[in-house]
Enzyme design. Structure first.
Site, PDB file in Angstrom:
ATOM      1  N   CYS A 177       7.445 -75.270  64.669  1.00 15.83           N
ATOM      2  CA  CYS A 177       8.837 -73.986  65.299  1.00 15.83           C
ATOM      3  C   CYS A 177       8.607 -73.149  66.501  1.00 15.83           C
ATOM      4  CB  CYS A 177       8.568 -73.537  64.264  1.00 15.83           C
ATOM      5  SG  CYS A 177      10.777 -72.162  63.856  1.00 15.83           S
ATOM      6  N   CYS A 231      17.215 -74.450  60.180  1.00 17.91           N
ATOM      7  CA  CYS A 231      16.557 -73.798  61.128  1.00 17.91           C
ATOM      8  C   CYS A 231      17.130 -72.975  62.466  1.00 17.91           C
ATOM      9  CB  CYS A 231      15.001 -74.149  61.615  1.00 17.91           C
ATOM     10  SG  CYS A 231      13.950 -72.688  62.736  1.00 17.91           S
ATOM     11  N   CYS A 242      14.730 -73.883  65.623  1.00 17.22           N
ATOM     12  CA  CYS A 242      14.659 -75.447  65.546  1.00 17.22           C
ATOM     13  C   CYS A 242      14.634 -76.445  64.622  1.00 17.22           C
ATOM     14  CB  CYS A 242      12.505 -76.246  65.107  1.00 17.22           C
ATOM     15  SG  CYS A 242      11.994 -75.658  63.537  1.00 17.22           S
ATOM     16  N   TYR A 295       9.019 -23.822  61.598  1.00 22.55           N
ATOM     17  CA  TYR A 295       9.443 -22.764  59.449  1.00 22.55           C
ATOM     18  C   TYR A 295       8.336 -22.032  59.244  1.00 22.55           C
ATOM     19  CZ  TYR A 295       7.078 -28.046  58.606  1.00 22.55           C
ATOM     20  OH  TYR A 295       6.514 -29.197  58.521  1.00 22.55           O
ATOM     21  N   CYS A 347      11.918 -72.454  56.945  1.00 22.14           N
ATOM     22  CA  CYS A 347      11.392 -73.453  57.661  1.00 22.14           C
ATOM     23  C   CYS A 347       9.801 -74.279  57.822  1.00 22.14           C
ATOM     24  CB  CYS A 347      12.319 -72.590  59.419  1.00 22.14           C
ATOM     25  SG  CYS A 347      10.843 -74.213  60.790  1.00 22.14           S
ATOM     26  N   LYS A 387      15.167 -29.481  56.388  1.00 22.05           N
ATOM     27  CA  LYS A 387      14.294 -30.169  56.696  1.00 22.05           C
ATOM     28  C   LYS A 387      14.068 -31.266  57.292  1.00 22.05           C
ATOM     29  CE  LYS A 387      10.987 -32.326  53.104  1.00 22.05           C
ATOM     30  NZ  LYS A 387      10.977 -33.794  53.688  1.00 22.05           N
ATOM     31  N   ASP A 400      12.968 -34.271  59.574  1.00 26.85           N
ATOM     32  CA  ASP A 400      12.772 -35.253  59.208  1.00 26.85           C
ATOM     33  C   ASP A 400      11.612 -35.961  60.434  1.00 26.85           C
ATOM     34  OD1 ASP A 400      11.966 -37.669  58.000  1.00 26.85           O
ATOM     35  OD2 ASP A 400      13.410 -38.233  58.251  1.00 26.85           O
ATOM     36  N   LYS A 413      17.513 -32.910  48.795  1.00 29.92           N
ATOM     37  CA  LYS A 413      17.047 -34.437  49.975  1.00 29.92           C
ATOM     38  C   LYS A 413      19.300 -34.747  49.250  1.00 29.92           C
ATOM     39  CE  LYS A 413      13.622 -36.551  51.141  1.00 29.92           C
ATOM     40  NZ  LYS A 413      12.517 -37.207  50.829  1.00 29.92           N
ATOM     41  N   GLU A 468      17.360 -23.761  54.899  1.00 27.58           N
ATOM     42  CA  GLU A 468      16.431 -24.093  56.107  1.00 27.58           C
ATOM     43  C   GLU A 468      16.936 -25.517  55.902  1.00 27.58           C
ATOM     44  OE1 GLU A 468      12.154 -23.288  56.694  1.00 27.58           O
ATOM     45  OE2 GLU A 468      12.504 -21.503  56.505  1.00 27.58           O
TER      46      GLU A 468
HETATM   47  S1  IVH Z   1       8.171 -26.188  54.390  1.00 28.89           S
HETATM   48  C1  IVH Z   1       3.713 -25.284  51.812  1.00 28.89           C
HETATM   49  N1  IVH Z   1      10.853 -26.355  55.577  1.00 28.89           N
HETATM   50  O1  IVH Z   1       8.547 -31.715  55.190  1.00 28.89           O
HETATM   51  C2  IVH Z   1       4.944 -26.170  52.503  1.00 28.89           C
HETATM   52  N2  IVH Z   1       8.608 -28.197  55.190  1.00 28.89           N
HETATM   53  O2  IVH Z   1       8.240 -32.077  51.900  1.00 28.89           O
HETATM   54  C3  IVH Z   1       5.678 -26.312  53.761  1.00 28.89           C
HETATM   55  N3  IVH Z   1       9.504 -30.185  56.538  1.00 28.89           N
HETATM   56  O3  IVH Z   1       5.225 -31.393  54.907  1.00 28.89           O
HETATM   57  C4  IVH Z   1       6.990 -26.621  54.466  1.00 28.89           C
HETATM   58  N4  IVH Z   1      11.735 -29.057  57.317  1.00 28.89           N
HETATM   59  O4  IVH Z   1       6.421 -31.348  56.976  1.00 28.89           O
HETATM   60  C5  IVH Z   1       8.917 -26.719  55.086  1.00 28.89           C
HETATM   61  N5  IVH Z   1      11.614 -26.518  57.226  1.00 28.89           N
HETATM   62  C6  IVH Z   1      10.897 -27.230  56.744  1.00 28.89           C
HETATM   63  C7  IVH Z   1      11.008 -28.245  56.678  1.00 28.89           C
HETATM   64  C8  IVH Z   1       9.632 -28.918  56.205  1.00 28.89           C
HETATM   65  C9  IVH Z   1      10.318 -30.254  56.888  1.00 28.89           C
HETATM   66  C10 IVH Z   1       8.562 -31.372  56.429  1.00 28.89           C
HETATM   67  C11 IVH Z   1       6.424 -30.828  56.014  1.00 28.89           C
HETATM   68  C12 IVH Z   1       6.198 -30.712  55.164  1.00 28.89           C
HETATM   69  C13 IVH Z   1       7.200 -31.912  54.029  1.00 28.89           C
HETATM   70  C14 IVH Z   1       6.821 -31.526  53.025  1.00 28.89           C
END
Ligand code: IVH
Length: 671
Positions: free
Chosen positions: A427, A403, A406, A222, A421, A112, A114, A309, A110
């Site tokens: 300033c 600066c 000023c 998720y 400065c 991740k 952010d 990551k 999946e």
């Molecule tokens: S699973 C027990 N799936 O990443 C673990 N987390 O570093 C359950 N996150 O706290 C998390 N996308 O906020 C999972 N597809 C995804 C995710 C995801 C983002 C975040 C989530 C979690 C953090 C973990």
């Protein structure tokens, strides 16, 4: 059709339209038809309040009332994930999992997302609670805010959902909304959000749900948890959740071996650039729930999942010029102007260069081809230069000696990378930044004194030092932009209240270079009063924990300056706390011997502030109502059980306005 039926039908139509628009991104109803139905439903709900429903689509606009967040323990702790940047470690993970289970496993890959994580609880198909991650064990109840997110179903579709379950996901602010938001903030000279993640987590914690509703948040889900889930595999549960109306990413893929996992990583490292929201990696999970259970958890994370990551994205562009900016402490930072280039979803025009040493180490010349990278900061940094690209007449980037605001010649202290400065007191940028520092929540908390107001008052020469705040008169503020009668009244009230702000925060508010919150606390504790601190010599300062030469020199220089001393005298006469708690007398003994229970949601101050007020006036705060309770300070939404208990014991209930009036009333009146 009778009103109840019409209301029911409108709700169904609007829920369907929301789902098509926000989850499927396939609107079928026109905006106009949507608005008409929404208005009709609002009218009907006002006319027939007996059909009110907190899950009605009309409830998504958010209440305008300030709310304090209640904290609640998570049913299942919210853990984090082990993470890696290396494919070899992903392979290790896969092998470890297969070895432990003694069989081959299917994995689900999946994206991740952010953003900021959220746990939603549903009962009988209705959203009943939304908790933030908090510390993983206890989170904030942000249900009212979450209800404003249109892609989150308030009522589920279909009927095959468990009676009770929890679903976790990520709340996100799409890139486009993030950029609009920062553009608006820039125009109002408000601090910018560093990235959509910070903007999303800041937004979900706003105390006013109607503001949250305006921010256009989105959410992807998720992880489904509960005792009676529909399927024995993670992926099937996600597909079910999708059918109930949750937004589940189309990217979710079942992989049967490592090659398929690597193909997913490779594909999305490139394709994520075209997604509407931020992603920072891939989460790889064991698909079968019985296998997940067998693998279990470490103290911090599940053994059945790992986060891979992505490397921070880089882009190549050209250095056009270098500007300099001066900050609150006088540090001057160079900023590179770049040929605009697209990087992780946003257009980059500027990059931070930090200091002269970095410019020198990069051997930077104007016109160079440079590589920029985005870390967690909004301003990306230049990480490398291509010297072969240099034009024959490319000028080396030096460092300014004056600066930018000023024009005072800059200083560089031995052992420090930054140029400063030294014109701290005059300033303009430094003066305004110091005033902004003084008013912030963690300092004197002068709500309503935003950067534009400070700027305007500074231009009118009404504000130069923090002491000038206490000389401001309402008439001077009248007619200023954003300064209605109510704002002026609030500001005057905030100024009065800031006189109760403890000494350690007053010390922090002064903005003495290198004296942050922690150092201010230490100094306040060690010296007990402003006078003792001002009289301290170098040796005494150095004896304080965490105080080194840099800090002690800065403190000595601050108190040696007659203008600062003069300002401190004025702050003292204004009534600010100039000594620590141990020596300071309570503000009054108005509430001495009284036991006060605080309950509900307040408009003027938060609960902590009321607690501090009770204590500052000699009272005690108790958590539950008993015969000993003197009175209940009640806000909005006080629980009915508490209300009943107070009534049955004949305990007086005071509103926040009554309470505040009481504190200001004559000392001798009896309560
Ligand atoms: S699973 C027990 N799936 O990443 C673990 N987390 O570093 C359950 N996150 O706290 C998390 N996308 O906020 C999972 N597809 C995804 C995710 C995801 C983002 C975040 C989530 C979690 C953090 C973990």
């Amino acid at each position: 059709m009778n009103p109840a039926e019409e209301i029911e039908q409108l709700r169904a139509e609007l829920n369907q339209a929301n789902y098509e628009y926000y989850v499927l991104s396939q609107p079928r109803l026109t905006d106009r038809a949507y608005d008409e139905r929404m208005r009709r439903l609002q009218d009907l709900e006002i006319l027939y309040p007996m059909y009110a429903d907190p899950h009605s689509p009309t409830q998504r606009v958010g209440s305008d009332l300030n709310q304090a967040f209640r904290q609640e323990a998570h049913r299942y702790p919210m853990l984090s994930l082990g993470n890696t940047y290396s494919e070899a470690e992903v392979a290790d993970f896969y092998q470890r999992v297969c070895r432990t289970l003694g069989e081959n496993v299917e994995l689900v890959c999946e994206l991740k997302y952010d953003g900021t994580s959220i746990a939603l609880h549903y009962e009988q198909g209705r959203l009943v609670k939304a908790l933030t991650r908090g510390d993983g064990t206890v989170g904030d109840d942000v249900t009212e805010n979450v209800k404003t997110i249109r892609s989150i179903p308030l009522v589920l579709r279909g009927s095959d959902y468990p009676e009770r379950f929890e679903i976790r996901g990520e709340i996100l602010l799409p890139w486009s909304v993030f950029e609009d938001l920062n553009r608006e903030r820039e125009a109002r000279s408000e601090p910018l959000f560093a990235n959509p993640r910070n903007a999303a987590s800041g937004t979900i914690k706003l105390q006013n749900a109607s503001l949250v509703a305006k921010r256009r948040l989105d959410a992807y889900f998720y992880y489904v948890l509960g005792e009676k889930l529909p399927a024995t595999e993670h992926l099937s549960n996600l597909q079910k959740a999708k059918s109930w109306g949750f937004k589940v990413s189309d990217a979710v893929t079942l992989c049967h071996n490592l090659d398929e996992v690597f193909a997913f990583l490779k594909k999305w490292d490139v394709e994520r650039a075209s997604l509407p929201v931020a992603t920072d990696g891939v989460v790889i999970k064991v698909n079968r729930l019985d296998q997940q259970a067998e693998l279990g958890f470490t103290a911090k994370s599940p053994r059945w999942a790992i986060a891979y990551k992505f490397q921070a994205e880089q882009a190549a562009t050209r250095l056009l010029s270098v500007d300099y900016q001066v900050g609150r402490t006088g540090a001057v930072t160079p900023v590179a102007n770049l040929e605009p280039v697209l990087l992780s979803g946003t257009t980059v025009k500027r990059a931070s260069l930090h200091n002269a040493d970095i410019i020198e180490a990069l051997d930077l010349h104007i016109g160079d081809r440079v590589f920029v990278e985005k870390g967690g900061e909004i301003i990306p940094k230049i990480v490398a230069v291509d010297p072969k690209s240099r034009a024959a007449d490319g000028q080396p980037v030096g460092f300014t000696d004056r600066c930018p605001d000023c024009a005072t010649p800059l200083l560089r202290y031995p052992g420090e990378a930054a140029h400063y400065c030294p014109n701290q007191l005059h300033c303009p940028t430094q003066v305004k930044a110091r005033l902004e520092h003084f008013v912030q929540r963690k300092a004197m908390n002068l709500e309503g004194m935003g950067p534009e107001t400070i700027d305007a008052l500074h231009r009118l020469e009404l504000l130069k030092t923090p002491a000038d705040f206490y000389g401001l008169k309402p008439v001077q503020l009248m007619g200023m932009e954003r300064m209605g009668e109510k704002s002026i009244r609030n500001l005057m009230q905030a100024l009065r209240e800031s006189k109760q702000v403890p000494f350690e925060r007053v010390l922090f508010a002064l903005g003495i270079r290198f004296v942050g919150e922690t150092v201010a606390k230490r100094l306040a504790k060690a010296f007990g009063s402003m006078d003792a601190l001002a009289a301290a010599d170098r040796e005494q300062l150095l004896a304080v924990d965490e105080v080194g030469e840099r800090i002690s020199d800065s403190v000595l220089a601050f108190f040696a300056d007659p203008e600062n001393r003069d300002m401190l005298e004025r702050l003292r006469s204004a009534g600010l706390q100039m000594q620590g708690e141990s020596t300071a007398a309570p503000v009054s003994n108005r509430l001495s011997g009284q036991s006060v229970v605080i309950s509900g949601v307040f408009v003027h101050h938060d609960r902590d502030a009321y607690k501090a007020l009770v204590e500052a006036h000699g009272g005690k705060v108790a958590s539950s109502i008993s015969a000993k309770t003197s009175f209940v300070l009640a806000g909005d939404k006080m629980g009915p059980a508490k209300l009943e208990k107070a009534r049955s014991l004949g305990i007086e209930i005071r509103s926040e306005d009554e309470f505040l009036a009481l504190l200001q009333s004559d000392e001798n009146t009896t309560l």
